[in-house]
Design a protein around this motif. Structure first.
Motif, PDB file in Angstrom:
ATOM      1  N   ILE A 120       5.190 -12.536   0.205  1.00 40.02           N
ATOM      2  CA  ILE A 120       6.367 -12.011   0.905  1.00 40.02           C
ATOM      3  C   ILE A 120       7.586 -12.830   0.493  1.00 40.02           C
ATOM      4  N   ASN A 121       8.678 -12.147   0.183  1.00 44.12           N
ATOM      5  CA  ASN A 121       9.891 -12.841  -0.239  1.00 44.12           C
ATOM      6  C   ASN A 121      11.098 -12.040   0.252  1.00 44.12           C
ATOM      7  N   SER A 122      12.285 -12.520  -0.071  1.00 40.22           N
ATOM      8  CA  SER A 122      13.479 -11.955   0.551  1.00 40.22           C
ATOM      9  C   SER A 122      14.708 -12.256  -0.284  1.00 40.22           C
ATOM     10  N   PHE A 123      15.731 -11.450  -0.086  1.00 37.10           N
ATOM     11  CA  PHE A 123      17.023 -11.750  -0.710  1.00 37.10           C
ATOM     12  C   PHE A 123      17.888 -12.644   0.187  1.00 37.10           C
ATOM     13  N   SER A 124      17.336 -13.082   1.325  1.00 36.12           N
ATOM     14  CA  SER A 124      18.156 -13.800   2.307  1.00 36.12           C
ATOM     15  C   SER A 124      18.605 -15.186   1.840  1.00 36.12           C
ATOM     16  N   LYS A 125      17.761 -15.921   1.154  1.00 39.86           N
ATOM     17  CA  LYS A 125      18.051 -17.352   0.970  1.00 39.86           C
ATOM     18  C   LYS A 125      18.613 -17.630  -0.430  1.00 39.86           C
ATOM     19  N   TYR A 126      17.775 -17.610  -1.466  1.00 43.46           N
ATOM     20  CA  TYR A 126      18.287 -17.908  -2.808  1.00 43.46           C
ATOM     21  C   TYR A 126      19.408 -16.932  -3.177  1.00 43.46           C
ATOM     22  N   PHE A 127      19.238 -15.675  -2.827  1.00 45.46           N
ATOM     23  CA  PHE A 127      20.235 -14.661  -3.200  1.00 45.46           C
ATOM     24  C   PHE A 127      21.386 -14.579  -2.189  1.00 45.46           C
ATOM     25  N   SER A 128      21.297 -15.394  -1.133  1.00 41.34           N
ATOM     26  CA  SER A 128      22.414 -15.561  -0.189  1.00 41.34           C
ATOM     27  C   SER A 128      22.817 -14.244   0.500  1.00 41.34           C
ATOM     28  N   MET A 129      21.819 -13.487   0.945  1.00 37.15           N
ATOM     29  CA  MET A 129      22.097 -12.159   1.517  1.00 37.15           C
ATOM     30  C   MET A 129      21.370 -11.967   2.852  1.00 37.15           C
ATOM     31  N   THR A 130      21.548 -12.904   3.779  1.00 40.98           N
ATOM     32  CA  THR A 130      20.775 -12.838   5.039  1.00 40.98           C
ATOM     33  C   THR A 130      20.983 -11.530   5.802  1.00 40.98           C
ATOM     34  N   GLY A 131      22.256 -11.168   6.021  1.00 40.33           N
ATOM     35  CA  GLY A 131      22.531 -10.025   6.896  1.00 40.33           C
ATOM     36  C   GLY A 131      22.277  -8.671   6.252  1.00 40.33           C
TER      37      GLY A 131
ATOM     38  N   ASP B 185      24.592 -17.173 -12.546  1.00 44.31           N
ATOM     39  CA  ASP B 185      25.556 -18.280 -12.573  1.00 44.31           C
ATOM     40  C   ASP B 185      26.011 -18.644 -11.161  1.00 44.31           C
ATOM     41  N   GLU B 186      26.370 -17.609 -10.407  1.00 49.33           N
ATOM     42  CA  GLU B 186      26.850 -17.859  -9.046  1.00 49.33           C
ATOM     43  C   GLU B 186      25.733 -18.452  -8.168  1.00 49.33           C
ATOM     44  N   LEU B 187      24.529 -17.941  -8.340  1.00 49.10           N
ATOM     45  CA  LEU B 187      23.418 -18.417  -7.512  1.00 49.10           C
ATOM     46  C   LEU B 187      23.051 -19.858  -7.871  1.00 49.10           C
ATOM     47  N   GLN B 188      23.132 -20.172  -9.157  1.00 48.03           N
ATOM     48  CA  GLN B 188      22.845 -21.552  -9.575  1.00 48.03           C
ATOM     49  C   GLN B 188      23.939 -22.500  -9.070  1.00 48.03           C
ATOM     50  N   ALA B 189      25.178 -21.995  -8.970  1.00 49.63           N
ATOM     51  CA  ALA B 189      26.267 -22.827  -8.426  1.00 49.63           C
ATOM     52  C   ALA B 189      25.996 -23.118  -6.944  1.00 49.63           C
ATOM     53  N   ASN B 190      25.492 -22.122  -6.215  1.00 50.30           N
ATOM     54  CA  ASN B 190      25.101 -22.369  -4.812  1.00 50.30           C
ATOM     55  C   ASN B 190      24.026 -23.450  -4.746  1.00 50.30           C
ATOM     56  N   LEU B 191      23.060 -23.325  -5.675  1.00 52.32           N
ATOM     57  CA  LEU B 191      21.951 -24.289  -5.688  1.00 52.32           C
ATOM     58  C   LEU B 191      22.472 -25.708  -5.958  1.00 52.32           C
ATOM     59  N   ASP B 192      23.475 -25.818  -6.829  1.00 53.19           N
ATOM     60  CA  ASP B 192      24.053 -27.136  -7.115  1.00 53.19           C
ATOM     61  C   ASP B 192      24.638 -27.757  -5.848  1.00 53.19           C
ATOM     62  N   VAL B 193      25.234 -26.909  -4.995  1.00 55.22           N
ATOM     63  CA  VAL B 193      25.792 -27.415  -3.728  1.00 55.22           C
ATOM     64  C   VAL B 193      24.651 -27.939  -2.844  1.00 55.22           C
ATOM     65  N   TYR B 194      23.566 -27.163  -2.730  1.00 50.59           N
ATOM     66  CA  TYR B 194      22.441 -27.630  -1.895  1.00 50.59           C
ATOM     67  C   TYR B 194      21.870 -28.936  -2.456  1.00 50.59           C
ATOM     68  N   ARG B 195      21.820 -29.019  -3.788  1.00 55.60           N
ATOM     69  CA  ARG B 195      21.245 -30.228  -4.403  1.00 55.60           C
ATOM     70  C   ARG B 195      22.094 -31.454  -4.047  1.00 55.60           C
ATOM     71  N   ALA B 196      23.411 -31.277  -4.124  1.00 55.11           N
ATOM     72  CA  ALA B 196      24.304 -32.389  -3.766  1.00 55.11           C
ATOM     73  C   ALA B 196      24.159 -32.707  -2.275  1.00 55.11           C
ATOM     74  N   ASN B 197      24.081 -31.673  -1.450  1.00 52.19           N
ATOM     75  CA  ASN B 197      23.934 -31.879  -0.005  1.00 52.19           C
ATOM     76  C   ASN B 197      22.636 -32.614   0.324  1.00 52.19           C
ATOM     77  N   ARG B 198      21.582 -32.220  -0.381  1.00 51.19           N
ATOM     78  CA  ARG B 198      20.273 -32.839  -0.143  1.00 51.19           C
ATOM     79  C   ARG B 198      20.342 -34.340  -0.430  1.00 51.19           C
ATOM     80  N   ALA B 199      20.992 -34.679  -1.554  1.00 53.86           N
ATOM     81  CA  ALA B 199      21.101 -36.104  -1.908  1.00 53.86           C
ATOM     82  C   ALA B 199      21.875 -36.851  -0.817  1.00 53.86           C
ATOM     83  N   LEU B 200      22.944 -36.228  -0.317  1.00 56.00           N
ATOM     84  CA  LEU B 200      23.725 -36.862   0.749  1.00 56.00           C
ATOM     85  C   LEU B 200      22.872 -37.064   2.004  1.00 56.00           C
ATOM     86  N   MET B 201      22.088 -36.034   2.340  1.00 55.12           N
ATOM     87  CA  MET B 201      21.247 -36.103   3.546  1.00 55.12           C
ATOM     88  C   MET B 201      20.192 -37.202   3.417  1.00 55.12           C
ATOM     89  N   LEU B 202      19.565 -37.285   2.233  1.00 53.82           N
ATOM     90  CA  LEU B 202      18.472 -38.251   2.075  1.00 53.82           C
ATOM     91  C   LEU B 202      18.998 -39.681   2.125  1.00 53.82           C
TER      92      LEU B 202
END
Ligand SMILES: Cc1ncc(COP(=O)(O)O)c(C=O)c1O
Length: 385
Positions: free
Chosen positions: A223-234, A277-294
């Motif tokens: 089971i998978n979804s467009f909600s998270k990686y594809f940034s389409m929750t609603g 490209d856009e989705l990988q740019a989102n991922l780069d933000v999460y990666r930076a955020n993750r490093a900050l959180m850790l």
């Protein structure tokens, strides 16, 4: 009017946190949102462009129950690109979000009273949807040394008819590697239990690529979804991959339960799959955020965390700080202006002493949230100790 006993499901506690945060914002405070499990970004530009065009071209009526053929084909192709798995598009079912997938899967696979194992902590709606369908969720308390993922010994002899796993998981972000996935599938099948793999956080991985259950076996539901990686929750669109001999069963249920996933969302989802490209740019933000959180969470005093392999959550054991995660979360919101989720949503037993922090928002928000948490905890330790 009388209600069924099945309908007595628990509320989603994170919703209460969101409401408290909303009230604080209404009263003029700025709140940093580390409670919500969704991207701060919208659907990719290419997705909204494609939909705008489609809206001019046609009425966007019902699609066939299994979904737009082009979308099913594209999803099948993605399994080749992401995992090197050769997938027959006929096995792909487009669903109204992964939540719609759970309803279809549980209805197709289980009879009333059947027992389905779910890891604790885990995504709360598994338990509630199972209950609402007259099934029996069996919590499998997971161990920190297994990075809070289930292992075969957690369910040996439990007489399960189903086993549901998520990798990367919510709330921990931890993943199952190929060996762990294989062991779980083998043990589930030995017990005669159907295996369901929730892969909604695939694509959001930071160290290694997530493993799909389809790399191990075709005898499973994915089971998978467009909600998270594809940034389409609603947009409420996702997909499920089922064994060939299950397609017709699922199709009949889908026709009756939903008719189809929203047509407009299917059009947008198909285009979103070309917006790398856009989705990988989102991922780069999460990666930076993750490093900050850790770095920032331990600095604030939240030291007991399993570094997440994927998704956008950190799950912290706060038993050294509280035995009431709900009131602790309320105190953090009130005094620090940061909304976090008490672990009770994910683990009704041990969640009294855990919190989930989400880092799905902007990096500026994460920086500010961590500063606030550090200040709050420093003041708290002075006043407590
Ligand atoms: C593990 C997990 N599965 C499923 C869902 C539901 O997602 P969807 O929007 O696809 O229904 C969520 C939502 O947060 C989740 O965390």
């Amino acid at each position: 009017m009388r209600n069924s006993t099945r309908s007595g499901v628990d509320p989603f506690i994170v919703m209460d946190v969101m409401e408290a945060a909303r009230r604080a914002e209404e009263a003029g405070r700025t709140i940093i949102h580390m409670e919500v499990g969704q991207p701060g970004t919208g659907a990719p530009q290419g997705a909204t462009d494609a939909l705008a065009k489609a809206m001019k071209e046609g009425p966007l009526g019902y699609t066939v129950a299994l979904g737009l053929p082009a979308l099913r084909q594209r999803i099948a192709r993605m399994f080749g690109e992401w995992y090197n798995v050769d997938l027959n598009p006929e096995r792909v079912v487009v669903t109204p979000g992964s939540s719609g997938g759970f309803l279809l899967a549980f209805t197709a696979l289980f009879d009333s009273g059947d027992r389905v194992g779910i890891g604790a902590p885990g995504y709360p709606s598994y338990r509630q949807i199972l209950k609402a369908l007259g099934l029996v969720p069996v919590d499998l308390p997971t161990a920190p040394e297994n990075r809070l993922q289930p292992v075969p010994s957690d369910f040996s002899g439990l007489d399960l008819q189903g086993l549901m796993v998520a990798s990367p998981a919510n709330p921990t972000g931890t993943m199952l590697d190929h060996t762990a996935m294989q062991a779980l599938i083998g043990a589930a099948h030995e017990q005669g239990a159907s295996f369901i793999s929730d892969e909604i956080y695939h694509g959001l991985e930071y160290e290694a690529k997530a493993v799909t259950a389809l790399e191990v076996t075709d005898e499973c539901y994915v089971i998978n979804s467009f909600s998270k990686y594809f940034s389409m929750t609603g947009w409420r669109v996702g997909w499920m991959v089922v064994p060939e001999d299950q397609v017709r069963v699922v199709e009949r249920i889908a026709q009756n339960m939903f008719i189809c996933a929203p047509h407009a969302s299917q059009v947008a989802a198909l285009a979103a799959m070309e917006c790398e490209d856009e989705l990988q740019a989102n991922l780069d933000v999460y990666r930076a955020n993750r490093a900050l959180m850790l770095k920032g969470l331990p600095k604030a005093g939240f030291t007991n965390i399993a570094p997440p392999d994927g998704a956008f959550y950190v799950y912290a054991d706060v038993s050294d700080l509280t035995h009431d995660s709900r009131s602790f979360a309320a105190e953090i919101l009130e005094k620090a202006g940061v909304a976090v989720t008490p672990g009770l949503d994910f683990d009704p037993v041990r969640g009294h002493t855990t919190l989930r922090f989400s880092y799905a928002r902007s990096t500026a928000d994460i920086e500010e949230g961590l500063l606030r948490l550090q200040r709050f905890m420093a003041e708290r330790s002075v006043s407590v100790g």
